[in-house]
Design an enzyme around this catalytic site. Structure first.
Site, PDB file in Angstrom:
ATOM      1  N   GLU A  53       0.842  -1.304  -0.155  1.00 12.62           N
ATOM      2  CA  GLU A  53       0.162   0.052  -0.050  1.00 12.62           C
ATOM      3  C   GLU A  53       0.838   1.218   0.051  1.00 12.62           C
ATOM      4  O   GLU A  53       0.617   2.076  -0.698  1.00 12.62           O
ATOM      5  CB  GLU A  53      -0.828   0.060   1.202  1.00 12.62           C
ATOM      6  CG  GLU A  53      -1.991  -0.992   1.149  1.00 12.62           C
ATOM      7  CD  GLU A  53      -3.060  -0.645  -0.137  1.00 12.62           C
ATOM      8  OE1 GLU A  53      -2.958   0.338  -0.528  1.00 12.62           O
ATOM      9  OE2 GLU A  53      -3.685  -1.517  -0.445  1.00 12.62           O
ATOM     10  N   TYR A 136      -6.153   5.944   5.166  1.00 10.50           N
ATOM     11  CA  TYR A 136      -6.228   5.267   4.046  1.00 10.50           C
ATOM     12  C   TYR A 136      -5.537   3.774   4.434  1.00 10.50           C
ATOM     13  O   TYR A 136      -6.058   2.688   4.403  1.00 10.50           O
ATOM     14  CB  TYR A 136      -5.789   5.648   2.724  1.00 10.50           C
ATOM     15  CG  TYR A 136      -5.611   4.601   1.684  1.00 10.50           C
ATOM     16  CD1 TYR A 136      -6.784   4.161   1.125  1.00 10.50           C
ATOM     17  CD2 TYR A 136      -4.508   4.102   1.375  1.00 10.50           C
ATOM     18  CE1 TYR A 136      -6.771   3.189   0.193  1.00 10.50           C
ATOM     19  CE2 TYR A 136      -4.450   3.033   0.654  1.00 10.50           C
ATOM     20  CZ  TYR A 136      -5.523   2.517  -0.093  1.00 10.50           C
ATOM     21  OH  TYR A 136      -5.570   1.395  -0.977  1.00 10.50           O
ATOM     22  N   ASP A 154      -9.796   5.740  -0.859  1.00 11.90           N
ATOM     23  CA  ASP A 154      -8.687   6.391  -1.851  1.00 11.90           C
ATOM     24  C   ASP A 154      -9.567   7.066  -3.143  1.00 11.90           C
ATOM     25  O   ASP A 154     -10.404   7.308  -2.972  1.00 11.90           O
ATOM     26  CB  ASP A 154      -7.615   5.472  -2.341  1.00 11.90           C
ATOM     27  CG  ASP A 154      -8.249   4.435  -3.397  1.00 11.90           C
ATOM     28  OD1 ASP A 154      -9.411   4.194  -3.305  1.00 11.90           O
ATOM     29  OD2 ASP A 154      -7.442   3.642  -4.055  1.00 11.90           O
ATOM     30  N   CYS A 222     -20.653  -2.828 -15.018  1.00 13.91           N
ATOM     31  CA  CYS A 222     -20.575  -2.705 -13.576  1.00 13.91           C
ATOM     32  C   CYS A 222     -21.506  -3.162 -12.692  1.00 13.91           C
ATOM     33  O   CYS A 222     -22.674  -3.092 -13.125  1.00 13.91           O
ATOM     34  CB  CYS A 222     -20.741  -1.193 -13.257  1.00 13.91           C
ATOM     35  SG  CYS A 222     -20.620  -0.610 -11.802  1.00 13.91           S
ATOM     36  N   CYS A 228     -26.518   3.047  -8.736  1.00 14.19           N
ATOM     37  CA  CYS A 228     -25.769   4.118  -9.311  1.00 14.19           C
ATOM     38  C   CYS A 228     -26.555   5.414  -9.727  1.00 14.19           C
ATOM     39  O   CYS A 228     -27.116   5.165 -10.589  1.00 14.19           O
ATOM     40  CB  CYS A 228     -24.623   3.818 -10.184  1.00 14.19           C
ATOM     41  SG  CYS A 228     -23.544   5.204 -10.640  1.00 14.19           S
TER      42      CYS A 228
HETATM   43  S1  SF4 Z   1     -20.755   5.286 -12.861  1.00 16.79           S
HETATM   44 FE1  SF4 Z   1     -21.903   4.023 -11.644  1.00 16.79          FE
HETATM   45  S2  SF4 Z   1     -22.621   2.450 -13.006  1.00 16.79           S
HETATM   46 FE2  SF4 Z   1     -20.993   3.279 -13.946  1.00 16.79          FE
HETATM   47  S3  SF4 Z   1     -19.079   2.313 -13.651  1.00 16.79           S
HETATM   48 FE3  SF4 Z   1     -19.320   4.173 -12.046  1.00 16.79          FE
HETATM   49  S4  SF4 Z   1     -20.347   2.983 -10.350  1.00 16.79           S
HETATM   50 FE4  SF4 Z   1     -20.728   1.654 -12.074  1.00 16.79          FE
END
Ligand code: SF4
Length: 377
Positions: A53, A136, A154, A222, A228
């Site tokens: 790290e 961190y 981080d 993702c 998100c």
């Molecule tokens: S913006 Fe949101 S959905 Fe897109 S990669 Fe990043 S965390 Fe995932």
């Protein structure tokens, strides 16, 4: 089997703890399938996590791998590092930059030996008392090596947090860091089967491979997209909100490779400040012409015989840039300078062989253009 759209809809319908658990499960399943194979993950002892790290701060993973292997070969445990001489660990760090990291690592190793009986403490709160271990690194070691539920925030985690929540504040603000810690901590503790170290490492890997910095994030692959807000709003590139960058200060230098057939003039930098304790070629501020360069070298006590110009070079630090020019100067009567038989005092110019510059004295990357001119002769 449910498709991605169905999973997204189901996750969106969950609330509170269920949603936190779903977040952690999605993240950890993705990690189990996509985790990077890295040397320090093979045997995540507290010392290995700590060392990796510290090396990874400001340095790319690929560059760290070879340094990590070399460092461990010489200092396989905390005791051997605590007993090392400064020139030994500085030389192993040569080229990684930010040398205060290795100095603190050594001070930390001494402290672990003297105050913790050779064993690193097992909580983030206690780890933070060790030199060079900030919030961190303490969280990374505590979660990965000891399984403590503490997020290691981080740049990757900050960016992911900013996109997950459409955070309108600048990413460098303390309040944003605190909010990110709270956000991820809540997700961790809402899943009683969470693996805290893997949770942090999953976010680090996600930030490197999917939620990319300075690029369009790969939201389609993702595991967190159903959580998100930026993805839902269709504007992940608007986050994180970046602070304005300040222009770096530019300093001009003239670097001298002053030598005879076998030896080169070298000097140790002061113990504090930029590149503290490393070795450098004598230099002067400004871009000097040949006449000024010869004059400067005479003032240092040398008798120059021949001079030839070396290429210009540039080195960029965090807050400043060095714009360098250089000269190789063949000199006579070097006997009056310290050498192998007489150690140099602080800040005093001394003579080193090419072999010593290669193997013993750590000369920072800032001078690499001039070191290369020397070593390729
Ligand atoms: S913006 Fe949101 S959905 Fe897109 S990669 Fe990043 S965390 Fe995932």
């Amino acid at each position: 089997m449910m498709n991605r759209r169905g999973e997204d809809r189901e996750n969106n319908q969950k609330t509170g703890e269920d949603r936190g658990k779903a977040f952690s499960e999605s993240l950890l399943s993705w990690y189990d399938a996509h985790r990077r194979i890295l040397p320090w993950r093979e045997d995540p002892s507290p010392y290995h996590v700590w060392l990796s790290e510290i090396m990874l701060q400001q340095t790319r993973v690929e560059a760290v791998k070879a340094y990590y292997a070399r460092f461990l070969a010489q200092f396989p445990d905390i005791a051997s590092l605590a007993g090392a001489a400064e020139d030994q660990y500085m030389k192993l760090w040569e080229g990684l930059g930010y040398y205060s990291r290795v100095r603190n690592l050594h001070r930390g190793a001494v402290m672990v030996m003297e105050q913790y009986g050779g064993k690193m403490p097992d909580s983030a709160a206690e780890l933070k008392k060790i030199p060079g271990i900030g919030e961190y690194t303490a969280a990374a070691v505590a979660s990965i090596a000891f399984g403590e539920c503490v997020p290691a925030v981080d740049g990757n985690l900050l960016r992911i947090f900013a996109r997950l929540t459409c955070c309108p504040q600048g990413i460098n603000e303390t309040a944003v860091k605190k909010a990110a810690q709270g956000f991820f901590h809540e997700k961790m503790v809402q899943d009683e089967s969470v693996r805290p170290g893997d949770f942090n490492q999953a976010l680090m890997d996600l930030g490197t491979a999917v939620c990319l910095p300075n690029a369009v994030p790969l939201c389609e692959v993702c595991p967190l997209r159903s959580f998100c807000e930026a993805f839902a709003a269709g504007n992940p590139r608007d986050y994180p909100v970046m602070p304005e960058k300040k222009a770096r200060k530019v300093e001009q230098l003239t670097v001298f490779l002053i030598r005879d057939a076998e030896r080169i003039a070298l000097k140790k930098r002061p113990a504090r400040g930029l590149l503290a304790g490393l070795y450098e070629y004598p230099h002067e501020p400004g871009h000097l012409d040949q006449k000024e360069a010869l004059e400067a070298v005479r003032k240092m006590g040398f008798s120059p015989l021949r001079i030839h110009a070396l290429p210009e070079a540039k080195h960029i630090f965090t807050h400043k840039e060095w714009h360098m020019t250089g000269y190789e100067i063949l000199a006579d009567e070097l006997e009056s300078f310290p050498g192998p038989d007489r150690p140099a005092g602080p800040g005093e110019i001394f003579l080193a062989s090419i072999r010593e510059i290669r193997d013993v004295y750590a000369v920072p990357t800032a001078f690499s253009a001039y070191t290369a001119a020397l070593l390729t002769r």
